[in-house]
Write a protein that holds these residues in place. Structure first.
Motif, PDB file in Angstrom:
ATOM      1  N   GLY A 547       1.332  -1.478  -0.171  1.00  0.00           N
ATOM      2  CA  GLY A 547      -0.211  -0.109  -0.097  1.00  0.00           C
ATOM      3  C   GLY A 547       0.866   1.022  -0.262  1.00  0.00           C
ATOM      4  O   GLY A 547       2.191   1.006  -0.071  1.00  0.00           O
ATOM      5  N   THR A 548       0.118   2.519  -0.132  1.00  0.00           N
ATOM      6  CA  THR A 548       0.959   3.726   0.703  1.00  0.00           C
ATOM      7  C   THR A 548       0.052   4.246   1.018  1.00  0.00           C
ATOM      8  O   THR A 548      -0.709   4.273   1.644  1.00  0.00           O
ATOM      9  N   GLY A 549       0.972   4.992   2.085  1.00  0.00           N
ATOM     10  CA  GLY A 549       0.171   6.629   2.595  1.00  0.00           C
ATOM     11  C   GLY A 549       0.914   5.691   4.256  1.00  0.00           C
ATOM     12  O   GLY A 549       2.189   4.800   3.950  1.00  0.00           O
ATOM     13  N   GLY A 550       0.485   6.403   5.275  1.00  0.00           N
ATOM     14  CA  GLY A 550       0.761   5.997   6.399  1.00  0.00           C
ATOM     15  C   GLY A 550       0.392   4.961   7.212  1.00  0.00           C
ATOM     16  O   GLY A 550      -0.691   3.944   6.832  1.00  0.00           O
ATOM     17  N   ASP A 551       0.899   4.723   8.417  1.00  0.00           N
ATOM     18  CA  ASP A 551       0.236   3.485   9.717  1.00  0.00           C
ATOM     19  C   ASP A 551      -0.720   3.773  10.556  1.00  0.00           C
ATOM     20  O   ASP A 551      -1.301   2.950  10.615  1.00  0.00           O
ATOM     21  N   PHE A 552      -0.794   5.330  11.181  1.00  0.00           N
ATOM     22  CA  PHE A 552      -1.431   5.742  12.585  1.00  0.00           C
ATOM     23  C   PHE A 552      -1.375   6.688  12.358  1.00  0.00           C
ATOM     24  O   PHE A 552      -0.318   7.557  12.037  1.00  0.00           O
ATOM     25  N   ILE A 553      -2.728   7.546  13.060  1.00  0.00           N
ATOM     26  CA  ILE A 553      -2.454   8.832  13.052  1.00  0.00           C
ATOM     27  C   ILE A 553      -1.952   8.910  14.772  1.00  0.00           C
ATOM     28  O   ILE A 553      -3.080   8.453  15.202  1.00  0.00           O
ATOM     29  N   ILE A 554      -1.323  10.290  14.799  1.00  0.00           N
ATOM     30  CA  ILE A 554      -1.318  10.719  16.326  1.00  0.00           C
ATOM     31  C   ILE A 554      -2.260  11.615  16.159  1.00  0.00           C
ATOM     32  O   ILE A 554      -2.192  13.213  15.976  1.00  0.00           O
ATOM     33  N   ASN A 565       4.153   7.020   9.416  1.00  0.00           N
ATOM     34  CA  ASN A 565       4.512   6.097   7.949  1.00  0.00           C
ATOM     35  C   ASN A 565       5.909   5.747   9.215  1.00  0.00           C
ATOM     36  O   ASN A 565       7.563   6.279   8.822  1.00  0.00           O
ATOM     37  N   VAL A 566       6.021   4.380   8.931  1.00  0.00           N
ATOM     38  CA  VAL A 566       7.136   3.488  10.159  1.00  0.00           C
ATOM     39  C   VAL A 566       7.661   3.014   8.521  1.00  0.00           C
ATOM     40  O   VAL A 566       9.167   2.402   9.634  1.00  0.00           O
ATOM     41  N   HIS A 567       7.575   2.885   7.587  1.00  0.00           N
ATOM     42  CA  HIS A 567       8.366   2.319   6.680  1.00  0.00           C
ATOM     43  C   HIS A 567       9.859   2.619   6.735  1.00  0.00           C
ATOM     44  O   HIS A 567       9.726   3.928   6.340  1.00  0.00           O
ATOM     45  N   GLY A 568      11.007   1.978   6.375  1.00  0.00           N
ATOM     46  CA  GLY A 568      11.826   1.960   6.682  1.00  0.00           C
ATOM     47  C   GLY A 568      12.273   2.203   8.291  1.00  0.00           C
ATOM     48  O   GLY A 568      13.410   2.091   8.196  1.00  0.00           O
ATOM     49  N   ALA A 569      11.058   2.288   8.669  1.00  0.00           N
ATOM     50  CA  ALA A 569      12.313   2.289  10.431  1.00  0.00           C
ATOM     51  C   ALA A 569      12.881   1.492   9.991  1.00  0.00           C
ATOM     52  O   ALA A 569      12.472   0.045  10.816  1.00  0.00           O
ATOM     53  N   GLU A 570      14.036   1.124  11.405  1.00  0.00           N
ATOM     54  CA  GLU A 570      14.747  -0.067  11.560  1.00  0.00           C
ATOM     55  C   GLU A 570      14.462  -0.359  13.416  1.00  0.00           C
ATOM     56  O   GLU A 570      14.592  -1.293  14.038  1.00  0.00           O
ATOM     57  N   THR A 571      14.685   0.530  13.840  1.00  0.00           N
ATOM     58  CA  THR A 571      14.738  -0.002  15.156  1.00  0.00           C
ATOM     59  C   THR A 571      13.328   1.236  15.808  1.00  0.00           C
ATOM     60  O   THR A 571      13.020   1.956  15.676  1.00  0.00           O
ATOM     61  N   ILE A 572      13.298   1.275  17.497  1.00  0.00           N
ATOM     62  CA  ILE A 572      12.386   1.865  18.310  1.00  0.00           C
ATOM     63  C   ILE A 572      12.950   3.412  18.220  1.00  0.00           C
ATOM     64  O   ILE A 572      11.977   4.004  17.876  1.00  0.00           O
ATOM     65  N   LEU A 619      -5.304  12.303  23.754  1.00  0.00           N
ATOM     66  CA  LEU A 619      -4.412  11.782  23.321  1.00  0.00           C
ATOM     67  C   LEU A 619      -4.451  10.509  22.757  1.00  0.00           C
ATOM     68  O   LEU A 619      -5.686  10.194  23.294  1.00  0.00           O
ATOM     69  N   SER A 620      -4.567  10.758  21.560  1.00  0.00           N
ATOM     70  CA  SER A 620      -5.104   9.636  20.788  1.00  0.00           C
ATOM     71  C   SER A 620      -3.833   8.777  19.851  1.00  0.00           C
ATOM     72  O   SER A 620      -3.147   9.268  19.116  1.00  0.00           O
ATOM     73  N   VAL A 621      -3.962   7.381  19.722  1.00  0.00           N
ATOM     74  CA  VAL A 621      -3.700   7.788  18.389  1.00  0.00           C
ATOM     75  C   VAL A 621      -4.391   6.075  17.610  1.00  0.00           C
ATOM     76  O   VAL A 621      -5.231   5.356  18.468  1.00  0.00           O
ATOM     77  N   THR A 622      -4.435   6.228  16.388  1.00  0.00           N
ATOM     78  CA  THR A 622      -5.060   5.396  15.356  1.00  0.00           C
ATOM     79  C   THR A 622      -4.920   4.769  14.131  1.00  0.00           C
ATOM     80  O   THR A 622      -4.274   5.461  13.845  1.00  0.00           O
ATOM     81  N   ARG A 623      -5.331   3.807  14.106  1.00  0.00           N
ATOM     82  CA  ARG A 623      -4.337   3.170  13.006  1.00  0.00           C
ATOM     83  C   ARG A 623      -5.662   3.468  11.575  1.00  0.00           C
ATOM     84  O   ARG A 623      -6.508   3.712  11.808  1.00  0.00           O
ATOM     85  N   ILE A 624      -4.618   3.117  10.871  1.00  0.00           N
ATOM     86  CA  ILE A 624      -5.426   3.983   9.266  1.00  0.00           C
ATOM     87  C   ILE A 624      -4.676   2.894   8.171  1.00  0.00           C
ATOM     88  O   ILE A 624      -3.892   2.297   8.358  1.00  0.00           O
ATOM     89  N   HIS A 625      -5.652   2.376   7.005  1.00  0.00           N
ATOM     90  CA  HIS A 625      -5.314   1.881   5.780  1.00  0.00           C
ATOM     91  C   HIS A 625      -4.551   0.386   6.326  1.00  0.00           C
ATOM     92  O   HIS A 625      -4.168  -0.678   5.607  1.00  0.00           O
ATOM     93  N   ASN A 626      -5.951   0.189   7.889  1.00  0.00           N
ATOM     94  CA  ASN A 626      -5.708  -1.464   7.768  1.00  0.00           C
ATOM     95  C   ASN A 626      -3.709  -1.854   8.237  1.00  0.00           C
ATOM     96  O   ASN A 626      -4.322  -2.856   8.919  1.00  0.00           O
ATOM     97  N   SER A 627      -3.373  -0.529   8.788  1.00  0.00           N
ATOM     98  CA  SER A 627      -2.645  -1.427   8.916  1.00  0.00           C
ATOM     99  C   SER A 627      -2.197  -1.479  10.433  1.00  0.00           C
ATOM    100  O   SER A 627      -3.104  -1.527  11.817  1.00  0.00           O
TER     101      SER A 627
END
Length: 773
Positions: A547-554, A565-572, A619-627
């Motif tokens: 897919g394209t786009g982010g993973d979650f919204i804060i 968008n955490v794509h490409g991240a390798e560590t915490i 404060l909230s965290v919401t999943r998007i794109h079924n990620s």
């Protein structure tokens, strides 16, 4: 022995009777000796009869007795190994049945009823495995390591197994100088102890006066030998092999300067510092040795009166290492006076660089009377000043003034350990050269906060407030109810912690401080790789699935939202940076302009979001794109689409779950995970558990093969022992056993001689009428 002849000269009757009686007694003695040899089969009965042969026989008898004990050991231990092999045979069949049953329901055609039935079957196999692991034979638990007096395994909670044995073996003698292991510990056979959480921080103990030379250079120690100390004119050879500690060595060097010189030796937190009061100081090896090099003070080219600063001696971590001596060093300075045994060491109370560069000086205060000196600390510039009565104030008075100052000073003072025990009574003057502190580094160990250990479904808070040494820390961890095994690592640089529980998650986190991080034991850090999360499943981001786009919204409490968008991240740490550096989050023109701050959880583990935006919402965290990324990172609970920070606030704090849980890689864990996966119809969990089962089964087979090799080795040793017994018995027979044919021949001859002696005596003793004339 020849028969004693009877003289034919004219002798008295008494002499004749005495000679005849002696002959008869000798014959009787010889007959008794020969009859004893014939009845016992031995050449002699007492060592005095043949001392040389007797010594050889006694030596061989002792050797045979020891060999007989070894034979008993072999027979006994062979029985233990045979019992162990029989138990492992049962385990092998049990594992094969559990694996086959699980494979039969892993397809999509299996019903829930079938899966639950197999889960129940595997759960029963787990309990049978537990029973086998606690097998007792002849009073010994076979798989308890060296703690063979109690059952090593116990069930704690739902399919959680605890191992209370150890990893040691029980050695026994297979020959006079050959030891072999007679058991297999449960940690090796069943994988009952987890891989260690290795302390990632070098605790770096400081060098102290009492540090043993054997503990230097990461435990390699210092080679015994001599060093040559020269002032350019005279050279002194100093044998340091008598020194036990670095303080002993410093005292030896201090007491043996070149002729007419004084050598100052300072033991810093890292190494030695040497300085002469004159001449051209150099230090060389003696006789091709390496002692000076290993001490870090080798200096073949003279340095004049400049100091030789030794290399870092890197003491190893020991059980007795004080916690105050790890992670950092305290700044210090040495004030040297003109009189001997009158030097003062000033040292900061806390480690760290903040106390470097403090000037230590004395001020002649006419209002001060000796014994009532005043010590003060001011900053900036950082200065510790002692008001003295110059020429009358003693070094010991300065020390008392610093240590007893009101309010307390951030420094302590003491006499140089190289000074005489009765030192410190010499006067101090304002002409004494001021000194500046240095050498401070690192931080103080946070033992007051403690740490949290999650194991067996329970979070245990471990307090280290009472700990004084590394051994205290290990005892507290090992004695807690957390089910862990803590020990100093093999390199002697840190602490390793392992779990004794199988079938449960294991993690180490903070308890509001820095204790776990400072020990290098925190299992969820910024360096934790994303592909290690969720038992190796990693983080599934939207782009990785095509897919394209982010993973979650804060969404902040002030209503400002930004996409991650955490794509490409390798560590915490990469994920935390993505949140903290998000342009929308940092834009001061949006909302209140106060960004959300991502960090590691203050208590426990996980990613923690802190919102100080002072909005009306939470404060909230919401999943998007079924990620699944937010779930995999622990920010959203499994099966949920969003997570909201709890009240009250502000600040609003949303703490994610620990996504980097560890576990014991063993047979019990594999079976427990299979049961859990089948009950929840979690195919990935079952596949992962099956891979673990296959992996541990290979290790189990290796352990069983090792057991078989030991049994074969004992068979070979048994045969060799039998052959040696025959050879030793033969050698002893040559010196000790009588030749029966020879004994019978000699006995017959001696009986004939004895009969002849009796006949001769009877004939000579016959009386006639002439005997009375």
């Amino acid at each position: 022995m020849s028969i004693i002849g009877i003289p034919n000269t004219r002798v008295s009757d008494l002499f004749i009777r005495m000679r005849l009686l002696e002959q008869i007694q000798l014959d009787q003695a010889d007959m008794f000796r020969l009859q004893t040899q014939l009845s016992t089969g031995h050449r002699f009965q007492t060592p005095s009869e043949d001392p040389v042969a007797a010594l050889r026989v006694m030596s061989l008898q002792r050797l045979l007795e020891r060999k007989e004990q070894i034979r008993t050991n072999l027979n006994t231990n062979q029985s233990y190994l045979s019992a162990t092999d029989a138990a492992l045979s049962q385990v092998s069949n049990l594992l094969a049945d559990a694996r086959a049953a699980t494979l039969s329901v892993m397809g999509t055609t299996a019903s829930d009823t079938q899966r639950l039935a197999v889960a129940q079957q595997v759960e029963q196999s787990l309990r049978q495995l537990l029973d086998t692991a606690n097998q007792n034979f002849r009073g010994r638990y076979l798989f308890a390591g060296s703690a063979a007096g109690r059952a090593p395994f116990s069930m704690e909670g739902m399919n959680v197994v605890r191992y209370d044995g150890n990893e040691d073996t029980l050695p026994s003698y297979a020959n006079l100088d050959l030891l072999f292991d007679t058991n297999l510990p449960g940690s090796e056979v069943f994988g009952a102890i987890s891989e260690p959480v290795r302390g990632s921080v070098d605790l770096d103990p400081i060098l102290t006066w009492n540090t043993r030379l054997a503990d230097l250079r990461h435990g390699q120690g210092i080679s015994p030998g001599s060093i040559a100390v020269s002032d350019g004119t005279d050279t002194k050879i100093i044998d340091v092999s008598r020194a036990e500690t670095i303080g002993d060595l410093a005292a030896l060097i201090h007491a043996n300067p070149p002729a007419g010189r004084t050598i100052f030796v300072d033991v810093t937190s890292r190494g030695l510092v040497l300085q002469l009061d004159g001449g051209d100081l150099s230090i060389r090896e003696v006789g091709g040795g390496t002692t000076a090099f290993e001490l870090g003070i080798l200096q073949e080219i003279g340095v004049g009166t400049n100091p030789i600063v030794g290399a870092d001696l890197d003491p190893t971590l020991r059980l007795t290492t004080p916690l105050d001596n790890i992670l950092g060093a305290r700044a210090r300075a040495v004030v040297r006076t003109s009189l001997p045994d009158n030097d003062i060491i000033f040292e900061a109370k806390d480690p760290g660089t903040a106390w470097n560069g403090v000037e230590i000086s004395f001020f002649d205060d006419h209002t001060v009377v000796a014994g009532h000196e005043v010590a003060t600390y001011t900053s900036p510039p950082p200065r510790l000043r002692v008001n003295i009565e110059s020429g009358r104030t003693r070094a010991i008075d300065v020390i008392n003034a610093v240590n007893n100052a009101v309010p307390p000073l951030p420094f302590t003072a003491r006499l140089d350990p190289l000074d005489d025990e009765q030192g410190g009574v010499g006067p101090v003057t304002v002409t004494t050269t001021p000194a500046t502190t240095s050498g401070g580094r690192g931080v103080a160990f946070d033992k007051m906060s403690g740490l949290q250990i999650t194991n067996g479904g329970t979070t245990h808070v471990i307090s280290l407030a009472t700990a004084q040494t590394v051994e205290d820390v290990l005892n507290i961890l090992n004695g807690s109810s957390a089910g862990v095994l803590a020990e100093i690592n093999q390199d002697g640089t840190g602490i390793d912690v392992r779990s004794r529980l199988s079938g449960s998650a294991f993690a180490i986190g903070e308890n509001g401080g820095l204790t776990a991080t400072q020990l290098g034991l925190r299992t969820f850090t910024e360096q934790t790789r994303l592909d290690e999360l969720n038992y190796g499943r990693g983080v599934s981001d939207h782009e990785s699935t095509g897919g394209t786009g982010g993973d979650f919204i804060i969404t902040r409490s002030d209503g400002v939202s930004f996409e991650i968008n955490v794509h490409g991240a390798e560590t915490i740490g990469d994920v935390i940076d993505l949140i903290n550096n998000n342009p929308i989050n940092l834009d001061p023109a949006l909302g209140s302009g106060v960004p959300v701050v991502a960090r590691l959880a203050v208590s426990g583990n996980g990613i923690e979001l802190v919102d100080n935006s002072l909005g009306l919402d939470r404060l909230s965290v919401t999943r998007i794109h079924n990620s699944l990324a937010a779930i995999d990172l622990g920010l959203v609970a499994p099966g949920q689409d969003s997570a909201i920070s709890p009240s009250p606030g502000p600040p609003y704090v949303l703490t994610g779950a620990d996504a980097h849980l560890l576990e014991t890689d063993g047979l019990f864990t594999a079976l427990s995970r299979i049961v859990d996966g089948l009950q929840r119809n979690d195919l990935w969990q079952v596949e992962r558990a099956m891979a673990m089962l296959d992996r541990r089964t290979v290790q189990f087979n290796f352990a069983r093969a090792e057991l078989g090799a030991r049994q074969q080795g004992l068979d070979v040793l048994q045969q060799r022992l039998d052959d040696e017994n025959v050879e030793l018995q033969s050698a002893m027979s040559l010196d000790y056993d009588a030749d029966l044919a020879e004994v019978i021949t000699n006995l017959t001859a001696r009986q004939a001689a004895y009969q002849a002696s009796l006949n001769a005596t009877a004939q000579i003793s016959q009386l006639s009428l002439l005997d009375y004339l």
